[in-house]
Design an enzyme around this catalytic site. Structure first.
Site, PDB file in Angstrom:
ATOM      1  N   GLU A   1      43.393  79.540 -44.639  1.00 24.40           N
ATOM      2  CA  GLU A   1      41.985  78.763 -43.998  1.00 24.40           C
ATOM      3  C   GLU A   1      40.763  78.584 -44.184  1.00 24.40           C
ATOM      4  O   GLU A   1      40.178  77.240 -43.594  1.00 24.40           O
ATOM      5  CB  GLU A   1      42.134  79.831 -42.374  1.00 24.40           C
TER       6      GLU A   1
ATOM      7  N   HIS B   1      51.906  79.943 -41.218  1.00 23.97           N
ATOM      8  CA  HIS B   1      50.175  79.976 -41.513  1.00 23.97           C
ATOM      9  C   HIS B   1      51.131  79.711 -42.921  1.00 23.97           C
ATOM     10  O   HIS B   1      50.434  79.331 -44.183  1.00 23.97           O
ATOM     11  CB  HIS B   1      49.166  80.832 -42.415  1.00 23.97           C
TER      12      HIS B   1
ATOM     13  N   CYS C   1      55.120  83.856 -40.537  1.00 24.99           N
ATOM     14  CA  CYS C   1      53.195  83.787 -39.526  1.00 24.99           C
ATOM     15  C   CYS C   1      53.395  82.385 -40.033  1.00 24.99           C
ATOM     16  O   CYS C   1      53.800  81.638 -41.729  1.00 24.99           O
ATOM     17  CB  CYS C   1      52.280  84.478 -40.445  1.00 24.99           C
TER      18      CYS C   1
ATOM     19  N   CYS D   1      52.623  80.446 -33.434  1.00 26.94           N
ATOM     20  CA  CYS D   1      52.177  81.095 -34.248  1.00 26.94           C
ATOM     21  C   CYS D   1      53.109  83.063 -33.269  1.00 26.94           C
ATOM     22  O   CYS D   1      53.003  82.991 -32.473  1.00 26.94           O
ATOM     23  CB  CYS D   1      50.722  82.058 -33.234  1.00 26.94           C
TER      24      CYS D   1
ATOM     25  N   ASP E   1      47.843  77.844 -32.418  1.00 23.66           N
ATOM     26  CA  ASP E   1      47.846  78.890 -33.164  1.00 23.66           C
ATOM     27  C   ASP E   1      46.626  79.254 -33.541  1.00 23.66           C
ATOM     28  O   ASP E   1      45.656  78.146 -32.516  1.00 23.66           O
ATOM     29  CB  ASP E   1      48.508  78.282 -34.394  1.00 23.66           C
ATOM     30  N   SER E   2      46.646  79.983 -33.935  1.00 28.50           N
ATOM     31  CA  SER E   2      45.167  80.751 -34.217  1.00 28.50           C
ATOM     32  C   SER E   2      44.186  79.649 -34.780  1.00 28.50           C
ATOM     33  O   SER E   2      43.188  79.815 -35.358  1.00 28.50           O
ATOM     34  CB  SER E   2      44.965  81.892 -34.822  1.00 28.50           C
TER      35      SER E   2
HETATM   36  N1  DGL Z   1      49.709  82.175 -37.656  1.00 23.58           N
HETATM   37  C1  DGL Z   1      49.495  82.842 -36.833  1.00 23.58           C
HETATM   38  C2  DGL Z   1      50.984  83.497 -36.872  1.00 23.58           C
HETATM   39  O1  DGL Z   1      51.973  83.444 -37.003  1.00 23.58           O
HETATM   40  C3  DGL Z   1      48.994  84.351 -36.924  1.00 23.58           C
HETATM   41  C4  DGL Z   1      47.556  84.097 -38.044  1.00 23.58           C
HETATM   42  C5  DGL Z   1      46.974  84.793 -37.455  1.00 23.58           C
HETATM   43  O2  DGL Z   1      46.105  86.531 -38.434  1.00 23.58           O
HETATM   44  O3  DGL Z   1      45.368  84.799 -37.095  1.00 23.58           O
HETATM   45  O4  DGL Z   1      50.699  84.647 -36.573  1.00 23.58           O
END
Ligand code: DGL
Length: 274
Positions: free
Chosen positions: A154, A188, A186, A75, A11-12
């Site tokens: 984050e 997160h 997302c 992600c 993931d990011s």
């Molecule tokens: N966790 C990521 C997703 O599922 C992206 C978060 C980011 O913008 O870095 O899209």
């Protein structure tokens, strides 16, 4: 590839942990190598071409350097930018992607109005357009790119008043429209599950696709006879491309299995930096 090899996941940043935890629950014998690209986060507001390149590089690192038997793209943004190309590059490796859970949301809504929370990158993708066209023809879909929310998570600010304020700004307009089902599109966002549920109320559905992704991984490994049987004797390995205290703290608070965490120089993963 043998059963003993690890599963790669990326993931990011910390968001993929919500998917890793679902894998720990369902497949406790597997060994995971996690890559969080904290040097490049957020992905959601960057051009798709850049996320495409990062994703290919990380996939190469997991498959060619770490010898992973499967990769989970934990992600939505990276899946939207690069999933077909990753599968094309490594056709023999199961690569499990993600997409906002529009289909289960359409099945769950009673008001025929769903809210999708995802990144701008996900909303701007063809993959997302196709998904809505296919499954949500008779449903009203309200979208919000949640600008700034990934950064708050984050930074470990799940319970901060400004995060609460941002959630209200995102969710109240959807509630006023009669949305009764919210897609956490997302990885997160499930880290804010409690906070989101508190804003929308306990009578609303929140849909997190992580358990379904873990089941899909299980099916793919089973079909290839790659499911590991005995438990790993090493802790799961988390790598990040830039050391970050908040990442370490959120990991400590939420990880459901033992792990080690190390920083990895971006130049050892990203070809464009060499
Ligand atoms: N966790 C990521 C997703 O599922 C992206 C978060 C980011 O913008 O870095 O899209």
């Amino acid at each position: 590839m043998s059963k003993q090899h690890p599963i790669g996941i990326f993931d990011s940043g910390i968001g993929g942990l919500t998917v890793a935890n679902a894998i720990f629950d369902l497949l406790p014998s597997e060994h995971l190598i996690y890559f969080g690209d904290t040097a490049h986060i957020p992905y959601g507001t960057k051009p798709a071409s850049q996320i495409h390149q990062f994703s290919i590089d990380i996939c190469r690192f997991l498959i060619e350097d770490q010898h992973c038997k499967a990769v989970v793209v934990a992600c939505n943004t990276a899946s939207a930018a690069a999933l077909p190309q990753m599968r094309e590059h490594w056709p023999d490796i199961p690569i499990i992607g993600m997409e906002p859970a529009v289909k289960p949301a359409v099945a769950a809504t009673q008001s025929h109005k769903i809210g999708v929370l995802a990144t701008a990158g996900t909303f701007g993708s063809e993959r997302y357009d196709r998904l809505v066209q296919r499954f949500a023809k008779a449903t009203e879909v309200f979208e919000n790119p949640c600008i700034g929310l990934v950064e708050k998570i984050e930074a470990g600010l799940q319970d901060a008043p400004e995060t609460q304020f941002l959630l209200q700004q995102i969710l109240h307009p959807m509630l006023l429209e009669g949305v009764d089902t919210f897609v956490l599109g997302c990885t997160h966002y499930p880290l804010l599950h409690t906070q989101i549920q508190a804003v929308v109320g306990h009578d609303k559905h929140l849909i997190d696709p992580a358990p379904a992704v873990a089941r899909q991984l299980q099916r793919r490994l089973q079909a290839l006879d790659l499911l590991r049987i005995e438990a790993p004797n090493a802790p799961h390995q988390f790598y990040i491309s830039k050391m970050d205290l908040a990442f370490a703290q959120t990991l400590k608070r939420h990880a459901k299995a033992p792990y080690t965490l190390s920083e990895l120089a971006p130049s050892s993963v990203f070809s464009s930096l060499n």
